[in-house]
Each structure stands twice: as structure tokens, then as C-alpha cells.
Design a protein around this motif. Structure first.
Motif, PDB file in Angstrom:
ATOM      1  N   HIS A   1      51.114  39.133  49.546  1.00 55.46           N
ATOM      2  CA  HIS A   1      51.179  40.603  49.535  1.00 55.46           C
ATOM      3  C   HIS A   1      50.036  41.211  50.354  1.00 55.46           C
ATOM      4  CE1 HIS A   1      54.481  41.870  46.920  1.00 55.46           C
ATOM      5  NE2 HIS A   1      54.271  40.773  46.218  1.00 55.46           N
ATOM      6  N   LEU A   2      48.828  40.679  50.166  1.00 54.19           N
ATOM      7  CA  LEU A   2      47.677  41.216  50.896  1.00 54.19           C
ATOM      8  C   LEU A   2      47.831  41.002  52.401  1.00 54.19           C
ATOM      9  CD1 LEU A   2      44.828  40.038  48.488  1.00 54.19           C
ATOM     10  CD2 LEU A   2      45.604  42.394  48.817  1.00 54.19           C
ATOM     11  N   LYS A   3      48.274  39.790  52.770  1.00 53.69           N
ATOM     12  CA  LYS A   3      48.419  39.482  54.211  1.00 53.69           C
ATOM     13  C   LYS A   3      49.564  40.282  54.829  1.00 53.69           C
ATOM     14  CE  LYS A   3      46.171  35.034  54.670  1.00 53.69           C
ATOM     15  NZ  LYS A   3      46.301  33.580  54.838  1.00 53.69           N
ATOM     16  N   ASP A   4      50.674  40.408  54.089  1.00 51.83           N
ATOM     17  CA  ASP A   4      51.815  41.178  54.607  1.00 51.83           C
ATOM     18  C   ASP A   4      51.414  42.621  54.916  1.00 51.83           C
ATOM     19  OD1 ASP A   4      53.460  38.995  54.390  1.00 51.83           O
ATOM     20  OD2 ASP A   4      54.588  39.713  52.648  1.00 51.83           O
ATOM     21  N   ASP A   5      50.453  43.135  54.163  1.00 55.35           N
ATOM     22  CA  ASP A   5      50.004  44.514  54.361  1.00 55.35           C
ATOM     23  C   ASP A   5      48.798  44.612  55.300  1.00 55.35           C
ATOM     24  OD1 ASP A   5      52.021  45.424  52.668  1.00 55.35           O
ATOM     25  OD2 ASP A   5      50.794  45.155  50.882  1.00 55.35           O
ATOM     26  N   GLY A   6      48.478  43.495  55.954  1.00 51.78           N
ATOM     27  CA  GLY A   6      47.436  43.501  56.977  1.00 51.78           C
ATOM     28  C   GLY A   6      46.017  43.582  56.458  1.00 51.78           C
ATOM     29  N   LYS A   7      45.809  43.172  55.197  1.00 51.75           N
ATOM     30  CA  LYS A   7      44.449  43.221  54.632  1.00 51.75           C
ATOM     31  C   LYS A   7      43.679  41.951  55.001  1.00 51.75           C
ATOM     32  CE  LYS A   7      45.383  46.772  51.693  1.00 51.75           C
ATOM     33  NZ  LYS A   7      45.007  48.137  52.078  1.00 51.75           N
ATOM     34  N   GLU A   8      42.462  42.124  55.456  1.00 48.13           N
ATOM     35  CA  GLU A   8      41.576  40.958  55.598  1.00 48.13           C
ATOM     36  C   GLU A   8      41.119  40.544  54.201  1.00 48.13           C
ATOM     37  OE1 GLU A   8      37.293  39.435  57.378  1.00 48.13           O
ATOM     38  OE2 GLU A   8      37.950  41.461  57.887  1.00 48.13           O
ATOM     39  N   ILE A   9      41.266  39.253  53.880  1.00 45.69           N
ATOM     40  CA  ILE A   9      40.875  38.768  52.561  1.00 45.69           C
ATOM     41  C   ILE A   9      39.433  38.248  52.625  1.00 45.69           C
ATOM     42  CG2 ILE A   9      41.330  37.051  50.763  1.00 45.69           C
ATOM     43  CD1 ILE A   9      44.315  37.241  51.533  1.00 45.69           C
ATOM     44  N   ILE A  10      38.565  38.877  51.835  1.00 45.68           N
ATOM     45  CA  ILE A  10      37.163  38.448  51.745  1.00 45.68           C
ATOM     46  C   ILE A  10      36.997  37.810  50.370  1.00 45.68           C
ATOM     47  CG2 ILE A  10      34.750  39.196  51.802  1.00 45.68           C
ATOM     48  CD1 ILE A  10      35.787  41.674  53.473  1.00 45.68           C
ATOM     49  N   SER A  11      36.897  36.483  50.352  1.00 42.06           N
ATOM     50  CA  SER A  11      36.863  35.756  49.074  1.00 42.06           C
ATOM     51  C   SER A  11      35.447  35.724  48.508  1.00 42.06           C
ATOM     52  CB  SER A  11      37.341  34.315  49.272  1.00 42.06           C
ATOM     53  OG  SER A  11      38.731  34.292  49.413  1.00 42.06           O
ATOM     54  N   ILE A  12      35.366  35.904  47.190  1.00 42.27           N
ATOM     55  CA  ILE A  12      34.091  35.726  46.485  1.00 42.27           C
ATOM     56  C   ILE A  12      34.258  34.611  45.448  1.00 42.27           C
ATOM     57  CG2 ILE A  12      33.213  38.068  46.843  1.00 42.27           C
ATOM     58  CD1 ILE A  12      34.183  38.706  43.933  1.00 42.27           C
ATOM     59  N   SER A  13      33.151  34.021  45.045  1.00 37.61           N
ATOM     60  CA  SER A  13      33.185  32.944  44.050  1.00 37.61           C
ATOM     61  C   SER A  13      33.173  33.534  42.643  1.00 37.61           C
ATOM     62  CB  SER A  13      31.960  32.038  44.218  1.00 37.61           C
ATOM     63  OG  SER A  13      30.789  32.774  43.857  1.00 37.61           O
ATOM     64  N   GLU A  14      33.483  32.695  41.663  1.00 39.86           N
ATOM     65  CA  GLU A  14      33.426  33.176  40.285  1.00 39.86           C
ATOM     66  C   GLU A  14      31.988  33.547  39.912  1.00 39.86           C
ATOM     67  OE1 GLU A  14      34.725  31.861  35.793  1.00 39.86           O
ATOM     68  OE2 GLU A  14      35.835  30.984  37.461  1.00 39.86           O
ATOM     69  N   LYS A  15      31.031  32.819  40.445  1.00 39.17           N
ATOM     70  CA  LYS A  15      29.625  33.150  40.177  1.00 39.17           C
ATOM     71  C   LYS A  15      29.291  34.545  40.707  1.00 39.17           C
ATOM     72  CE  LYS A  15      24.937  31.384  40.697  1.00 39.17           C
ATOM     73  NZ  LYS A  15      24.045  30.490  41.451  1.00 39.17           N
ATOM     74  N   GLN A  16      29.774  34.859  41.905  1.00 40.24           N
ATOM     75  CA  GLN A  16      29.545  36.197  42.469  1.00 40.24           C
ATOM     76  C   GLN A  16      30.276  37.273  41.663  1.00 40.24           C
ATOM     77  OE1 GLN A  16      30.855  35.099  46.476  1.00 40.24           O
ATOM     78  NE2 GLN A  16      28.845  35.719  47.257  1.00 40.24           N
ATOM     79  N   MET A  17      31.463  36.933  41.171  1.00 39.69           N
ATOM     80  CA  MET A  17      32.195  37.883  40.324  1.00 39.69           C
ATOM     81  C   MET A  17      31.368  38.239  39.087  1.00 39.69           C
ATOM     82  SD  MET A  17      35.779  37.430  38.281  1.00 39.69           S
ATOM     83  CE  MET A  17      34.973  36.523  36.955  1.00 39.69           C
ATOM     84  N   HIS A  18      30.659  37.240  38.538  1.00 39.97           N
ATOM     85  CA  HIS A  18      29.822  37.505  37.364  1.00 39.97           C
ATOM     86  C   HIS A  18      28.607  38.366  37.703  1.00 39.97           C
ATOM     87  CE1 HIS A  18      31.766  35.407  34.066  1.00 39.97           C
ATOM     88  NE2 HIS A  18      32.224  34.579  34.976  1.00 39.97           N
ATOM     89  N   GLU A  19      28.335  38.519  39.000  1.00 44.43           N
ATOM     90  CA  GLU A  19      27.306  39.465  39.453  1.00 44.43           C
ATOM     91  C   GLU A  19      27.950  40.802  39.850  1.00 44.43           C
ATOM     92  OE1 GLU A  19      23.921  38.689  39.413  1.00 44.43           O
ATOM     93  OE2 GLU A  19      24.704  36.944  38.329  1.00 44.43           O
ATOM     94  N   PHE A  20      29.211  40.989  39.475  1.00 42.01           N
ATOM     95  CA  PHE A  20      29.983  42.222  39.711  1.00 42.01           C
ATOM     96  C   PHE A  20      30.339  42.447  41.180  1.00 42.01           C
ATOM     97  CE2 PHE A  20      27.977  43.004  35.577  1.00 42.01           C
ATOM     98  CZ  PHE A  20      29.108  43.325  34.831  1.00 42.01           C
ATOM     99  N   ALA A  21      30.431  41.345  41.951  1.00 43.41           N
ATOM    100  CA  ALA A  21      30.790  41.488  43.366  1.00 43.41           C
ATOM    101  C   ALA A  21      32.260  41.844  43.579  1.00 43.41           C
ATOM    102  CB  ALA A  21      30.452  40.207  44.130  1.00 43.41           C
ATOM    103  N   GLY A  22      33.090  41.778  42.539  1.00 45.51           N
ATOM    104  CA  GLY A  22      34.478  42.230  42.682  1.00 45.51           C
ATOM    105  C   GLY A  22      34.645  43.685  42.339  1.00 45.51           C
ATOM    106  N   ASN A  23      33.632  44.268  41.703  1.00 44.00           N
ATOM    107  CA  ASN A  23      33.740  45.622  41.145  1.00 44.00           C
ATOM    108  C   ASN A  23      33.177  46.647  42.133  1.00 44.00           C
ATOM    109  OD1 ASN A  23      32.615  47.768  38.734  1.00 44.00           O
ATOM    110  ND2 ASN A  23      34.655  46.921  38.522  1.00 44.00           N
ATOM    111  N   MET A  24      33.935  46.886  43.184  1.00 46.84           N
ATOM    112  CA  MET A  24      33.501  47.751  44.283  1.00 46.84           C
ATOM    113  C   MET A  24      34.584  48.784  44.560  1.00 46.84           C
ATOM    114  SD  MET A  24      32.646  44.611  46.827  1.00 46.84           S
ATOM    115  CE  MET A  24      31.178  43.586  46.689  1.00 46.84           C
ATOM    116  N   LEU A  25      34.200  49.866  45.239  1.00 50.16           N
ATOM    117  CA  LEU A  25      35.177  50.895  45.604  1.00 50.16           C
ATOM    118  C   LEU A  25      34.847  51.448  46.977  1.00 50.16           C
ATOM    119  CD1 LEU A  25      37.609  52.650  44.574  1.00 50.16           C
ATOM    120  CD2 LEU A  25      35.895  54.349  43.904  1.00 50.16           C
TER     121      LEU A  25
END
Length: 309
Positions: free
Chosen positions: A221-245
């Protein structure tokens, strides 16, 4: 349709603390001892608002009231969503003490600021059946491509998600996301801690999607809509790296807003990938993150409402 807005609603806290009712399935929360937690959180809040305003983001601040004793009111995006057609979504909340956060006088403040509310779509009756869907915490909305990404959890019911998608004309992209807690894999409480959708990119912790076909479907879905996927690790997620706007400031300039903690956790390559699309704006909100178990994105309710003529 717009994916990002220059107007944000934020709620200044008066009773902020670790919420014992949300801690049962928010594994990010921790207790802080011996400090005036609300005073620290308010200072972080005010500095964060100032940073947003300094780059031209229109921040409408409303004040919580002490009598409600609402420790999580600083996270308004969980109970409301605002849409370009003038519709407002009102959402059912898992924790009983969060339900008082839904205050209609906030809408009057938006109308005073020149915004038009056409219709309120209210899902809160679902609380009587112990069914929940916590706003844009549970729902990652791709407003341009009309898709709603949602990790199913105790706070995100699949049937309610589908009802929302029918009402607001989104296509649901449903998956399960897990985090490691001790030796267990437990559901992540909100989609927006493992994923962020920008105009041209997505920051996502793919390691949380254990099911291979679900992971493939999200990527497709992300690729079909032309989004660049920037992957983060679970460790980074625990530092709130997924919680952005991603937001818009003065003269159409775009920013990815995150906490200082999330910013520090990113690698040089991840930062470079983000900065191809927009500038990073970060603020220190350590108290809010530690006690609240939410971060920068949770504090901002995006306002997409039309302006009144």
C-alpha cells in the motif's frame, strides 16, 4: 485533499501524571517519583508550543480544567479527528478517566478561530459495549489516498474501524503490531507509536508486524502510493521514533515534528532520508513521554476543517 495542515489543537495540562488506567496496556509508561510532574510537563508543553509557533505553525491552545482530573488530556488526538469536509469524529476511549477529555467547548474555540464544523460523527456509544477506537492514535490516515492504517489492539476494534472507514470514505489497511515486553510479544496500544505518514514518506517499524503477509500488504500500500519507506528498529520505536507528525509552517515550509528523544535515536541515514522531504523540528518532552507513554504526535490534534466564509 491535503495530507498535512498548518493548524494544530493542543491541550495545556493541569492534572498530568502517569495514568494508572492506561498503564495496563501502554507498556511505554513509567512512574516518576518525587517531582511536580504536572509543572514539568507544562513547561515542556509550553516550550513545544513555542517551537511550533516560531516556524509559523498555527497552534490553538486550550486549557484543561482541574475538576475533571484528566491525566492524559495533553493527548487530544485520541478522542477527536477533524476533516476537510467539516466533519468531526468523536471516538470511544479505553480508559474511563479519559472520556472526560471530550469537551465540546473546544469546538467553540475552533469556530471562534474561523473554522467551520458541519457535522459531528459520534462513535462514543461503543464504550457501553467495551469497544474502542482511539482517534488518530489508532488510525493512521492517508487523507490523500483515503486509506486508514490500523494496528488492531484493545484500543482499536476492527468493526469500529470499518464503520469509521465507511462513514469517512477510507479504505482500511488492517494489521497486527507487537512489541517485546519481557519474553512476550504484546499488542502495541496505538498505531501511531510504530508508524508516521508524511506526504511523500512513511516512518515505520516493520519489525512489529510479525505476520509476513500483513507486513507485505502494508508495504505494498505504501509503495503503490509512492511513499518512501523509512524503517526504524523496535529499539528506536521505544524511543518514540515512530510517533512523529509532518506539519506545515510559514510560507508552506514543511517540518517533521518529533521529540528530542526520538531525534537522538535516529541514524544519520534516517535523518538524511527525512531531510530530503522536510526539516526536522524536535523538542524535549521527557516527562510527558515517560509518564504519559505518548510523545510529540499524540499531543497534536490536526485541524483540517474548512474556514468559514
Amino acid at each position: 485533499m491535503r495530507q498535512i495542515t498548518d493548524t494544530i489543537l493542543m491541550v495545556r495540562p493541569v492534572a498530568f501524571r502517569m495514568n494508572e488506567q492506561t498503564a495496563v496496556n501502554n507498556y511505554f509508561q513509567k512512574q516518576l517519583e518525587g517531582e511536580d510532574i504536572n509543572a514539568l510537563a507544562t513547561k515542556e508543553f509550553d516550550e513545544f508550543v513555542e517551537k511550533l509557533r516560531s516556524v509559523g505553525v498555527n497552534v490553538i491552545v486550550v486549557d484543561d480544567r482541574e475538576k475533571d482530573n484528566t491525566p492524559d488530556s495533553i493527548f487530544p488526538n485520541n478522542w477527536v479527528s477533524f476533516h476537510e469536509n467539516g466533519n468531526v469524529g468523536l471516538f470511544p476511549m479505553f480508559a474511563e478517566n479519559r472520556r472526560k477529555e471530550r469537551r465540546m467547548e473546544y469546538f467553540a474555540k475552533l469556530e471562534e478561530a474561523g473554522f467551520k464544523i458541519a457535522n459531528i460523527v459520534d462513535y462514543t456509544a461503543a464504550e457501553e459495549d467495551d469497544l474502542f477506537l482511539e482517534g488518530t492514535g489508532s488510525l493512521l490516515l492517508d487523507r490523500v489516498n483515503q486509506k486508514a492504517y490500523c494496528a488492531i489492539s484493545p484500543r482499536a476494534d476492527e468493526e469500529l474501524l470499518i464503520e469509521f472507514c465507511e462513514d469517512f470514505e477510507f479504505t482500511p489497511v488492517i494489521f497486527n503490531a507487537y512489541q517485546s515486553v519481557g519474553d512476550k510479544r504484546l499488542p502495541i496500544y496505538h498505531t501511531n507509536v510504530m508508524m508516521c505518514l508524511g506526504e511523500e514518506f512513511a516512518v515505520i517499524c516493520l519489525d512489529t508486524i510479525d505476520n509476513k503477509s500483513e507486513k507485505k500488504n502494508v508495504i505494498k500500500h505504501l509503495k503503490d502510493d509512492g511513499k518512501e519507506i523509512i524503517s526504524i528498529s523496535e529499539k528506536q520505536m521505544h524511543e518514540f521514533a515512530g510517533n512523529m507528525l509532518q506539519v506545515q509552517g510559514a510560507e508552506g515550509k514543511k517540518y517533521l515534528v518529533m521529540s528530542a528523544r526520538a531525534h537522538r535515536s535516529l541514524t544519520k541515514d534516517q535523518i538524511a532520508s527525512i531531510e530530503k522531504h522536510c526539516e526536522i523540528l524536535s523538542s524535549e518532552i521527557q516527562t510527558i513521554e515517560t509518564c504519559g507513554g505518548g510523545s510529540a504526535r499524540c499531543m497534536m490534534a490536526e485541524v483540517f476543517l474548512p474556514k468559514a466564509n
